[in-house]
Write a protein that holds these residues in place. Structure first.
Motif, PDB file in Angstrom:
ATOM      1  N   ASN A  72      34.357  44.308  53.673  1.00  0.00           N
ATOM      2  CA  ASN A  72      34.478  45.765  53.575  1.00  0.00           C
ATOM      3  C   ASN A  72      35.127  46.099  52.235  1.00  0.00           C
ATOM      4  O   ASN A  72      36.302  45.776  52.018  1.00  0.00           O
ATOM      5  CB  ASN A  72      35.326  46.326  54.716  1.00  0.00           C
ATOM      6  N   THR A  73      34.357  46.699  51.360  1.00  0.00           N
ATOM      7  CA  THR A  73      34.874  46.997  50.034  1.00  0.00           C
ATOM      8  C   THR A  73      35.597  48.344  50.019  1.00  0.00           C
ATOM      9  O   THR A  73      35.290  49.249  50.792  1.00  0.00           O
ATOM     10  CB  THR A  73      33.735  47.035  49.003  1.00  0.00           C
ATOM     11  N   TYR A  74      36.570  48.435  49.091  1.00  0.00           N
ATOM     12  CA  TYR A  74      37.334  49.660  48.896  1.00  0.00           C
ATOM     13  C   TYR A  74      37.395  49.935  47.387  1.00  0.00           C
ATOM     14  O   TYR A  74      37.222  49.027  46.569  1.00  0.00           O
ATOM     15  CB  TYR A  74      38.746  49.515  49.449  1.00  0.00           C
ATOM     16  N   PRO A  75      37.663  51.186  46.998  1.00  0.00           N
ATOM     17  CA  PRO A  75      37.770  51.490  45.569  1.00  0.00           C
ATOM     18  C   PRO A  75      38.742  50.584  44.818  1.00  0.00           C
ATOM     19  O   PRO A  75      38.543  50.293  43.634  1.00  0.00           O
ATOM     20  CB  PRO A  75      38.231  52.959  45.564  1.00  0.00           C
ATOM     21  N   LYS A  76      39.773  50.099  45.503  1.00  0.00           N
ATOM     22  CA  LYS A  76      40.744  49.207  44.856  1.00  0.00           C
ATOM     23  C   LYS A  76      40.125  47.855  44.498  1.00  0.00           C
ATOM     24  O   LYS A  76      40.708  47.080  43.735  1.00  0.00           O
ATOM     25  CB  LYS A  76      41.959  48.995  45.748  1.00  0.00           C
ATOM     26  N   ASP A  77      38.937  47.543  45.073  1.00  0.00           N
ATOM     27  CA  ASP A  77      38.239  46.296  44.733  1.00  0.00           C
ATOM     28  C   ASP A  77      37.447  46.409  43.431  1.00  0.00           C
ATOM     29  O   ASP A  77      36.858  45.422  42.979  1.00  0.00           O
ATOM     30  CB  ASP A  77      37.294  45.901  45.869  1.00  0.00           C
ATOM     31  N   SER A  78      37.385  47.601  42.849  1.00  0.00           N
ATOM     32  CA  SER A  78      36.688  47.780  41.572  1.00  0.00           C
ATOM     33  C   SER A  78      37.378  46.968  40.490  1.00  0.00           C
ATOM     34  O   SER A  78      38.607  46.937  40.392  1.00  0.00           O
ATOM     35  CB  SER A  78      36.674  49.262  41.176  1.00  0.00           C
ATOM     36  N   GLY A  79      36.591  46.271  39.687  1.00  0.00           N
ATOM     37  CA  GLY A  79      37.170  45.474  38.616  1.00  0.00           C
ATOM     38  C   GLY A  79      36.167  44.523  38.003  1.00  0.00           C
ATOM     39  O   GLY A  79      34.954  44.673  38.182  1.00  0.00           O
ATOM     40  N   VAL A  80      36.677  43.540  37.295  1.00  0.00           N
ATOM     41  CA  VAL A  80      35.858  42.536  36.616  1.00  0.00           C
ATOM     42  C   VAL A  80      35.948  41.230  37.402  1.00  0.00           C
ATOM     43  O   VAL A  80      37.045  40.760  37.713  1.00  0.00           O
ATOM     44  CB  VAL A  80      36.338  42.312  35.174  1.00  0.00           C
ATOM     45  N   TYR A  81      34.792  40.638  37.701  1.00  0.00           N
ATOM     46  CA  TYR A  81      34.717  39.404  38.484  1.00  0.00           C
ATOM     47  C   TYR A  81      34.075  38.295  37.649  1.00  0.00           C
ATOM     48  O   TYR A  81      33.186  38.557  36.830  1.00  0.00           O
ATOM     49  CB  TYR A  81      33.900  39.627  39.755  1.00  0.00           C
ATOM     50  N   TRP A  82      34.515  37.043  37.876  1.00  0.00           N
ATOM     51  CA  TRP A  82      33.944  35.909  37.165  1.00  0.00           C
ATOM     52  C   TRP A  82      34.218  34.626  37.948  1.00  0.00           C
ATOM     53  O   TRP A  82      34.951  34.621  38.937  1.00  0.00           O
ATOM     54  CB  TRP A  82      34.516  35.797  35.750  1.00  0.00           C
ATOM     55  N   CYS A  83      33.644  33.523  37.481  1.00  0.00           N
ATOM     56  CA  CYS A  83      33.903  32.191  38.037  1.00  0.00           C
ATOM     57  C   CYS A  83      34.756  31.417  37.039  1.00  0.00           C
ATOM     58  O   CYS A  83      34.568  31.541  35.827  1.00  0.00           O
ATOM     59  CB  CYS A  83      32.600  31.424  38.286  1.00  0.00           C
ATOM     60  N   GLU A  84      35.658  30.605  37.573  1.00  0.00           N
ATOM     61  CA  GLU A  84      36.531  29.822  36.696  1.00  0.00           C
ATOM     62  C   GLU A  84      36.697  28.422  37.269  1.00  0.00           C
ATOM     63  O   GLU A  84      36.892  28.251  38.472  1.00  0.00           O
ATOM     64  CB  GLU A  84      37.891  30.510  36.540  1.00  0.00           C
ATOM     65  N   SER A  85      36.607  27.425  36.394  1.00  0.00           N
ATOM     66  CA  SER A  85      36.749  26.032  36.826  1.00  0.00           C
ATOM     67  C   SER A  85      38.208  25.627  36.814  1.00  0.00           C
ATOM     68  O   SER A  85      39.075  26.341  36.297  1.00  0.00           O
ATOM     69  CB  SER A  85      35.943  25.116  35.903  1.00  0.00           C
ATOM     70  N   GLU A  86      38.471  24.449  37.371  1.00  0.00           N
ATOM     71  CA  GLU A  86      39.842  23.929  37.390  1.00  0.00           C
ATOM     72  C   GLU A  86      40.347  23.674  35.976  1.00  0.00           C
ATOM     73  O   GLU A  86      41.549  23.700  35.723  1.00  0.00           O
ATOM     74  CB  GLU A  86      39.896  22.649  38.214  1.00  0.00           C
ATOM     75  N   GLY A  87      39.410  23.408  35.057  1.00  0.00           N
ATOM     76  CA  GLY A  87      39.791  23.159  33.673  1.00  0.00           C
ATOM     77  C   GLY A  87      39.915  24.411  32.830  1.00  0.00           C
ATOM     78  O   GLY A  87      40.179  24.330  31.629  1.00  0.00           O
ATOM     79  N   GLY A  88      39.696  25.596  33.440  1.00  0.00           N
ATOM     80  CA  GLY A  88      39.855  26.849  32.708  1.00  0.00           C
ATOM     81  C   GLY A  88      38.580  27.401  32.106  1.00  0.00           C
ATOM     82  O   GLY A  88      38.617  28.437  31.426  1.00  0.00           O
ATOM     83  N   GLU A  89      37.438  26.739  32.331  1.00  0.00           N
ATOM     84  CA  GLU A  89      36.169  27.264  31.828  1.00  0.00           C
ATOM     85  C   GLU A  89      35.776  28.491  32.621  1.00  0.00           C
ATOM     86  O   GLU A  89      36.019  28.570  33.834  1.00  0.00           O
ATOM     87  CB  GLU A  89      35.071  26.201  31.937  1.00  0.00           C
ATOM     88  N   ARG A  90      35.128  29.454  31.958  1.00  0.00           N
ATOM     89  CA  ARG A  90      34.778  30.705  32.616  1.00  0.00           C
ATOM     90  C   ARG A  90      33.289  30.996  32.497  1.00  0.00           C
ATOM     91  O   ARG A  90      32.648  30.620  31.518  1.00  0.00           O
ATOM     92  CB  ARG A  90      35.583  31.864  32.019  1.00  0.00           C
TER      93      ARG A  90
END
Length: 240
Positions: A72-90
């Motif tokens: 269930n999404t809410y306006p507070k969930d608005s933002g930037v999303y990404w994937c990140e590895s354990e080594g810091g790769e994005r």
């Protein structure tokens, strides 16, 4: 959507449904896709309310580190999303907007490739009949119809921009940026292809030439040794 988002990186964040705007209480699935490794990646986000956080029971449910579902999404969930590895790769970043408005614009969450077909939908939160929809690009109206659908047959750089839509009597949507990526120039791959062809054709001849040269050298050396032995033999016979 008729278009499949173009993913330029090895690991990509995929959004399902494939759009960047959602109504409050909509469900969103986020997946880190990596053809080389299905593990080691986590979904992260940056929001105004909570800063940078990983997918957790506080805002999302995950069956594995590479998947995250917001039930269930809410306006507070608005933002930037990404994937990140354990080594810091994005991976690539995706902007997601959750709105309380009664109209949203459904557009691809990620960049589209130049020449691809793109379909934009103007969607009302509740079903209404006989609505008039307007589509805007960079603040200027570009299309009006009653279907709530706008098709870009072949996307080009000129189609890149900020899109919004409106439905009569219901207001206007939030804005979504459409990014169009140009394909790699054909000339950039031509030199490499030409070089490869020359190497494939030329290497056998080069190796043959080298081999013949080595054979000629060995034969000449052998002939010289034989001649020297004969000369030494002749000298010995004369002495005898």
């Amino acid at each position: 959507m008729l278009v499949t988002p173009l993913c330029l990186m090895l690991t990509c964040l995929q959004v399902s449904p494939d759009r960047s705007q959602f109504f409050r209480y909509d469900s969103v699935s986020l997946t880190c896709e990596d053809p080389l490794s299905a593990t080691g990646w986590k979904v992260k986000r940056r929001t105004l309310s909570r800063g940078v956080t990983s997918c957790s029971p506080g805002w999302g449910a995950t069956s594995s580190g590479s998947n995250c579902t917001i039930g269930n999404t809410y306006p507070k969930d608005s933002g930037v999303y990404w994937c990140e590895s354990e080594g810091g790769e994005r991976s690539n970043e995706v902007n997601i907007t959750i709105t309380d408005r009664t109209v949203i614009l459904e557009s691809p969450a990620m960049p589209v490739s130049e020449g691809a077909a793109v379909v934009l939908y103007c969607k009302a939160q509740t079903n209404h009949s006989q609505l008039k929809y307007n589509f805007f690009k960079d603040g200027r109206i570009i299309r009006s119809n009653c279907s709530g659908e706008m098709t870009i047959l072949r996307a080009s750089q000129s189609d890149e921009g900020l899109y919004t839509c409106s439905a009569s009597g219901l207001g206007e949507s939030e804005g979504s940026w459409l990014t169009v990526l140009a394909p790699l120039p054909a000339s950039s791959s031509a030199p490499a292809h030409s070089l490869l062809c020359h190497l494939i054709v030329g290497i056998p001849y080069l190796l043959s030439t080298i081999l013949l040269g080595l054979i000629y050298r060995d034969r000449k050396r052998a002939a010289r040794i034989v001649a020297e032995k004969r000369e030494n033999h002749d000298v010995i016979m004369r002495l005898v």
